[in-house]
Design a protein around this motif. Structure first.
Motif, mmCIF file in Angstrom:
data_model
loop_
_atom_site.group_PDB
_atom_site.id
_atom_site.type_symbol
_atom_site.label_atom_id
_atom_site.label_comp_id
_atom_site.label_asym_id
_atom_site.label_seq_id
_atom_site.Cartn_x
_atom_site.Cartn_y
_atom_site.Cartn_z
ATOM 1 N N GLY A 20 0.778 -1.230 0.000
ATOM 2 C CA GLY A 20 0.000 0.000 0.000
ATOM 3 C C GLY A 20 0.809 1.280 0.000
ATOM 4 N N ASP A 21 2.134 1.189 0.219
ATOM 5 C CA ASP A 21 2.977 2.390 0.146
ATOM 6 C C ASP A 21 2.936 2.982 -1.257
ATOM 7 O OD1 ASP A 21 3.873 2.243 2.756
ATOM 8 O OD2 ASP A 21 5.832 1.362 2.253
ATOM 9 N N MET A 22 3.070 4.302 -1.324
ATOM 10 C CA MET A 22 3.210 4.954 -2.625
ATOM 11 C C MET A 22 4.665 4.840 -3.088
ATOM 12 S SD MET A 22 1.765 6.561 -5.127
ATOM 13 C CE MET A 22 0.174 7.099 -4.461
ATOM 14 N N LEU A 23 4.863 4.453 -4.338
ATOM 15 C CA LEU A 23 6.184 4.428 -4.965
ATOM 16 C C LEU A 23 6.216 5.534 -6.019
ATOM 17 C CD1 LEU A 23 8.219 1.456 -6.328
ATOM 18 C CD2 LEU A 23 7.482 3.234 -7.935
ATOM 19 N N GLY A 24 7.329 6.251 -6.077
ATOM 20 C CA GLY A 24 7.514 7.255 -7.122
ATOM 21 C C GLY A 24 8.905 7.148 -7.712
ATOM 22 N N PHE A 25 9.028 7.435 -9.007
ATOM 23 C CA PHE A 25 10.348 7.380 -9.637
ATOM 24 C C PHE A 25 10.433 8.374 -10.778
ATOM 25 C CE2 PHE A 25 7.825 4.186 -11.904
ATOM 26 C CZ PHE A 25 8.077 4.492 -13.232
ATOM 27 N N ASP A 26 11.673 8.686 -11.155
ATOM 28 C CA ASP A 26 11.999 9.562 -12.277
ATOM 29 C C ASP A 26 13.120 8.858 -13.038
ATOM 30 O OD1 ASP A 26 12.700 11.615 -14.001
ATOM 31 O OD2 ASP A 26 12.576 13.173 -12.470
ATOM 32 N N THR A 27 12.852 8.455 -14.290
ATOM 33 C CA THR A 27 13.775 7.546 -14.965
ATOM 34 C C THR A 27 15.118 8.192 -15.303
ATOM 35 O OG1 THR A 27 12.864 8.071 -17.159
ATOM 36 C CG2 THR A 27 11.901 6.198 -15.962
ATOM 37 N N ASP A 28 15.141 9.422 -15.822
ATOM 38 C CA ASP A 28 16.405 10.080 -16.199
ATOM 39 C C ASP A 28 17.315 9.101 -16.941
ATOM 40 O OD1 ASP A 28 15.924 12.660 -15.059
ATOM 41 O OD2 ASP A 28 16.231 11.788 -13.088
ATOM 42 N N MET A 29 16.761 8.399 -17.904
ATOM 43 C CA MET A 29 17.450 7.273 -18.528
ATOM 44 C C MET A 29 18.100 7.674 -19.846
ATOM 45 S SD MET A 29 15.852 3.628 -19.801
ATOM 46 C CE MET A 29 15.894 3.929 -21.579
ATOM 47 N N ILE A 30 19.397 7.463 -19.953
ATOM 48 C CA ILE A 30 20.097 7.630 -21.225
ATOM 49 C C ILE A 30 20.104 6.260 -21.902
ATOM 50 C CG2 ILE A 30 22.167 8.430 -22.382
ATOM 51 C CD1 ILE A 30 20.716 10.553 -20.642
ATOM 52 N N GLY A 31 19.325 6.157 -22.943
ATOM 53 C CA GLY A 31 19.062 4.851 -23.539
ATOM 54 C C GLY A 31 19.768 4.634 -24.854
ATOM 55 N N PRO A 32 19.202 3.809 -25.730
ATOM 56 C CA PRO A 32 19.817 3.531 -27.025
ATOM 57 C C PRO A 32 20.053 4.807 -27.828
ATOM 58 C CG PRO A 32 18.045 1.985 -26.573
ATOM 59 C CD PRO A 32 17.977 3.026 -25.506
ATOM 60 N N TYR A 33 21.124 4.820 -28.586
ATOM 61 C CA TYR A 33 21.542 5.956 -29.409
ATOM 62 C C TYR A 33 21.930 7.174 -28.571
ATOM 63 C CZ TYR A 33 19.109 3.094 -32.880
ATOM 64 O OH TYR A 33 18.691 2.049 -33.678
#
Length: 427
Positions: A275-288
């Motif tokens: 029941g906890d709230m989860l939060g995230f921010d990807t800031d992902m450097i991906g393909p290319y």
């Protein structure tokens, strides 16, 4: 609930499962884009930067920032290491001629790159490499650069010196160039303005990074279970990104429950509870090398939100949708601020740092603050084919949890088109 009591992950929301590889969750995603897409994007990016060099009346631009080197020539070598060890640099001239100064022994990494005209061994002079011989190495480095500048400028120095734009450089290098008659021009404006408007091919590359990121988000959703630590859950995004051809995550922003408030705590060994709230921010450097900067929030175990969680989530959605609806090419930053969503007083203290920001190979210009912070902003307007991330962080200071949401869009004449489609929560 303890970790050993948790059953195998089960998607409550079947829509999210569709973002995994349709060939099977155990398979990485493989880009369907032809090499010609990347080649055209390279040509566009290099030309955009050359145009800025010409406009600034500079002979060339000296690039040390690994992101700018990637943008200009698509070269990448130990990019994260290069952010704190300046060993790799590039000179891009007003006529389009590009010289890479490579890590010794890594010159071959530029083989086959149509963006590169010359490769020379670099002369790294940061302290770890040079110690008490730093100044000696700086002088040799500056002599070489000035010699090249004169050679490509017909041997001439202007009365006010040869103008060289530079994105990042430590003080000894600036001093050595100025001593040799070089006029140093601030180069960040050139790189940021060049990077801010995307070509059709860049948008294709970015969409693929977003696709990989959303597969990683599906894994996060799948593993958001009681008994898991923040780090265990966060690792799922790393896993999907790396195995599918991506590169790194800029931050470690995934928190659960009380650790979502205040925001910007990094993920830890904190254990999730039902029941906890989860939060995230990807800031992902991906393909290319492109960035997918997306945020979502949901509950651990995918339980029904409490009334307080639901209020936070609905406010965050309202902020995102309202501000998204304002965006279009030609809109000034001032007008956006004047019309932007007004944060209720109880949420102001926990507000996010920006309303939106540009995105490309990383976060970039423009960065537009929220209305309470507008006095610190700058002038400008949104242009067609800018890509931006629209943000929301909603919570009450010292009370409960926060909800973090973010979407990535391209600006058109008719409005903003979302590049991501990973579902919001439907409680």
């Amino acid at each position: 609930m303890s970790a050993d009591m948790v059953a195998a992950p089960v998607f409550k929301d079947a829509r999210k499962r569709a973002y995994l590889n349709p060939e099977g969750a155990d398979r990485p995603l493989k880009s369907p884009l032809p090499k010609s897409t990347l080649v055209k994007a390279r040509g566009y990016r290099k030309q955009r930067l050359v145009e800025q060099v010409v406009k600034a009346d500079c002979a060339a631009i000296l690039l040390y920032d690994p992101i700018n080197i990637r943008y200009a020539l698509d070269l990448s070598n130990m990019q994260l290491w290069a952010t704190h060890n300046p060993f790799h640099y590039v000179m891009l001239f007003a006529d389009g001629h590009a010289i890479e100064f490579a890590y010794r022994g890594a010159e071959h990494l530029a083989d086959g790159f149509e963006t590169v005209n010359e490769v020379r061994p670099g002369n790294a002079w940061f302290y770890m490499y040079t110690a008490d011989r730093l100044q000696e190495r700086v002088e040799a480095w500056a002599d070489e650069l000035v010699s090249i500048l004169k050679e490509r400028n017909g041997g001439n120095m202007r009365p006010n010196g040869l103008r060289l734009a530079i994105d990042k450089l430590d003080p000894p290098g600036v001093d050595a160039l100025r001593k040799r008659g070089v006029t140093v021009v601030e180069g960040q404006a050139l790189t940021e303005i060049a990077r801010s408007v995307k070509s059709a091919e860049e948008l294709e590359l970015m969409r693929w990074t977003v696709r990989v990121c959303e597969a990683g988000m599906a894994r996060l959703y799948d593993h958001s279970l009681p008994g898991k630590t923040e780090q265990e859950i966060w690792a799922e995004l790393h896993y999907e990104n790396i195995r599918s051809g991506g590169e790194w995550l800029e931050t470690r922003l995934l928190t659960i429950g009380r650790r979502t408030n205040p925001w910007f705590q990094e993920c830890s060994d904190h254990v999730a509870e039902l029941g906890d709230m989860l939060g995230f921010d990807t800031d992902m450097i991906g393909p290319y090398g492109y960035c997918a900067d997306l945020s979502r929030s949901w509950t651990i175990g995918h339980t029904r939100m409490t009334p307080h969680q639901r209020d936070l989530y609905l406010a965050a959605r309202e902020q995102i949708e309202h501000n998204l609806g304002l965006l279009k090419a030609g809109l000034s930053f001032d007008d956006f601020n004047a019309q932007s969503w007004r944060i209720p007083d109880k949420y102001v203290a926990c507000r996010y740092s920006v309303a939106l920001h540009g995105v490309g190979l990383a976060d970039e210009y423009p960065s537009i603050p929220l209305h309470p912070d507008w006095k610190a902003s700058y002038r400008g307007h949104f242009e067609e084919n800018m890509t931006v991330c629209v943000e929301s962080l909603i919570g009450e200071e010292g009370k409960g949890e926060c909800v973090k949401l973010e979407t990535q869009v391209v600006i058109t004449q008719n409005g903003a088109q979302r590049l991501d489609s990973f579902p919001w929560e439907d409680d």
